[in-house]
Design a protein around this motif. Structure first.
Motif, PDB file in Angstrom:
ATOM      1  N   LEU A   1     -58.396 -49.582  34.149  1.00 32.33           N
ATOM      2  CA  LEU A   1     -58.129 -48.579  35.133  1.00 32.33           C
ATOM      3  C   LEU A   1     -58.841 -48.977  36.583  1.00 32.33           C
ATOM      4  CD1 LEU A   1     -59.405 -45.040  34.566  1.00 32.33           C
ATOM      5  CD2 LEU A   1     -60.645 -46.714  36.288  1.00 32.33           C
ATOM      6  N   GLU A   2     -58.269 -48.931  37.564  1.00 32.49           N
ATOM      7  CA  GLU A   2     -58.693 -49.104  38.674  1.00 32.49           C
ATOM      8  C   GLU A   2     -58.681 -47.994  39.923  1.00 32.49           C
ATOM      9  OE1 GLU A   2     -57.867 -52.717  42.174  1.00 32.49           O
ATOM     10  OE2 GLU A   2     -57.040 -52.876  40.247  1.00 32.49           O
ATOM     11  N   ALA A   3     -59.959 -47.586  40.251  1.00 33.07           N
ATOM     12  CA  ALA A   3     -59.840 -46.276  41.001  1.00 33.07           C
ATOM     13  C   ALA A   3     -60.853 -46.452  42.163  1.00 33.07           C
ATOM     14  CB  ALA A   3     -60.458 -45.335  39.966  1.00 33.07           C
ATOM     15  N   ASP A   4     -60.338 -45.699  43.403  1.00 30.25           N
ATOM     16  CA  ASP A   4     -60.969 -45.939  44.503  1.00 30.25           C
ATOM     17  C   ASP A   4     -61.746 -44.530  44.368  1.00 30.25           C
ATOM     18  OD1 ASP A   4     -60.100 -47.731  46.109  1.00 30.25           O
ATOM     19  OD2 ASP A   4     -58.282 -47.091  46.151  1.00 30.25           O
ATOM     20  N   ALA A   5     -63.044 -44.340  44.703  1.00 32.98           N
ATOM     21  CA  ALA A   5     -63.852 -43.303  44.266  1.00 32.98           C
ATOM     22  C   ALA A   5     -65.004 -42.773  45.475  1.00 32.98           C
ATOM     23  CB  ALA A   5     -64.617 -43.113  43.037  1.00 32.98           C
ATOM     24  N   GLU A   6     -65.428 -41.673  45.377  1.00 33.02           N
ATOM     25  CA  GLU A   6     -66.636 -41.418  46.341  1.00 33.02           C
ATOM     26  C   GLU A   6     -67.745 -40.848  45.373  1.00 33.02           C
ATOM     27  OE1 GLU A   6     -67.483 -38.298  49.987  1.00 33.02           O
ATOM     28  OE2 GLU A   6     -65.454 -38.526  49.474  1.00 33.02           O
ATOM     29  N   VAL A   7     -68.942 -41.186  45.811  1.00 34.55           N
ATOM     30  CA  VAL A   7     -69.863 -40.741  45.193  1.00 34.55           C
ATOM     31  C   VAL A   7     -70.665 -39.335  45.764  1.00 34.55           C
ATOM     32  CG1 VAL A   7     -72.675 -41.370  45.050  1.00 34.55           C
ATOM     33  CG2 VAL A   7     -71.182 -43.067  45.123  1.00 34.55           C
ATOM     34  N   VAL A   8     -70.530 -38.357  44.687  1.00 36.03           N
ATOM     35  CA  VAL A   8     -70.469 -37.068  45.060  1.00 36.03           C
ATOM     36  C   VAL A   8     -71.900 -36.307  44.390  1.00 36.03           C
ATOM     37  CG1 VAL A   8     -68.292 -36.504  45.133  1.00 36.03           C
ATOM     38  CG2 VAL A   8     -69.432 -36.301  43.012  1.00 36.03           C
ATOM     39  N   ARG A   9     -72.776 -37.386  43.642  1.00 36.46           N
ATOM     40  CA  ARG A   9     -73.920 -36.727  43.031  1.00 36.46           C
ATOM     41  C   ARG A   9     -74.685 -37.939  42.412  1.00 36.46           C
ATOM     42  NH1 ARG A   9     -74.900 -36.343  37.925  1.00 36.46           N
ATOM     43  NH2 ARG A   9     -72.863 -36.325  37.425  1.00 36.46           N
ATOM     44  N   ILE A  10     -76.002 -38.100  42.636  1.00 38.46           N
ATOM     45  CA  ILE A  10     -76.921 -39.101  42.226  1.00 38.46           C
ATOM     46  C   ILE A  10     -77.976 -38.606  41.521  1.00 38.46           C
ATOM     47  CG2 ILE A  10     -78.290 -41.134  42.916  1.00 38.46           C
ATOM     48  CD1 ILE A  10     -76.796 -41.249  45.679  1.00 38.46           C
ATOM     49  N   GLY A  11     -78.177 -39.144  40.181  1.00 38.72           N
ATOM     50  CA  GLY A  11     -79.231 -38.770  39.477  1.00 38.72           C
ATOM     51  C   GLY A  11     -80.220 -39.777  38.773  1.00 38.72           C
ATOM     52  N   GLU A  12     -81.171 -39.582  38.124  1.00 38.93           N
ATOM     53  CA  GLU A  12     -81.994 -40.702  37.531  1.00 38.93           C
ATOM     54  C   GLU A  12     -81.430 -40.926  35.992  1.00 38.93           C
ATOM     55  OE1 GLU A  12     -86.108 -40.529  37.755  1.00 38.93           O
ATOM     56  OE2 GLU A  12     -86.231 -39.387  39.548  1.00 38.93           O
ATOM     57  N   GLY A  13     -81.183 -42.247  35.844  1.00 43.90           N
ATOM     58  CA  GLY A  13     -80.660 -42.345  34.392  1.00 43.90           C
ATOM     59  C   GLY A  13     -81.836 -42.969  33.510  1.00 43.90           C
ATOM     60  N   SER A  14     -81.627 -43.604  32.556  1.00 45.94           N
ATOM     61  CA  SER A  14     -82.627 -44.356  31.574  1.00 45.94           C
ATOM     62  C   SER A  14     -83.144 -45.523  32.232  1.00 45.94           C
ATOM     63  CB  SER A  14     -82.029 -44.563  30.150  1.00 45.94           C
ATOM     64  OG  SER A  14     -80.917 -45.316  30.271  1.00 45.94           O
ATOM     65  N   ASN A  15     -84.374 -45.980  31.881  1.00 44.20           N
ATOM     66  CA  ASN A  15     -85.181 -47.146  32.317  1.00 44.20           C
ATOM     67  C   ASN A  15     -84.969 -47.570  33.909  1.00 44.20           C
ATOM     68  OD1 ASN A  15     -85.448 -47.849  29.570  1.00 44.20           O
ATOM     69  ND2 ASN A  15     -83.342 -48.591  29.248  1.00 44.20           N
TER      70      ASN A  15
END
Length: 99
Positions: free
Chosen positions: A72-86
């Motif tokens: 898979l090769e995709a162009d994308a836009e960041v629409v949401r940011i959250g806190e993940g693990s570590n």
């Protein structure tokens, strides 16, 4: 209640597949290893060490484990940011187009 009043997870029109696979995120000429947590026909969620901003345009590469299948090769836009693990970041991406 209109679409904007509903919780984000209720707005999804496409089923998300849980994939938990390694991927490469390209942004501003740099490549970063990331973990793709889930994927749908309209977006994906990544876990990454890199901090990005909502609106950033990125490219995501998910290599195929099979030589006969293209990754898979995709162009994308960041629409949401959250806190993940570590201390990592979770990035919600909208897919703009496939290559």
């Amino acid at each position: 209640m209109n679409l904007d009043d509903r919780h984000y997870s209720e707005k999804r029109d496409f089923i998300r597949m849980q994939v938990q696979t390694k991927a490469i995120l390209e942004h501003a000429g740099q490549q970063y290893p990331v973990l793709c947590l889930d994927l749908s026909s309209s977006g994906m969620q990544l876990e990454a060490d890199v901090a990005l901003a909502v609106g950033d345009r990125v490219r995501v590469l998910i290599p195929s484990g099979h030589s006969a299948l293209k990754g898979l090769e995709a162009d994308a836009e960041v629409v949401r940011i959250g806190e993940g693990s570590n201390g990592r970041h979770t990035l919600g991406l909208a897919i703009l187009g496939m290559r």
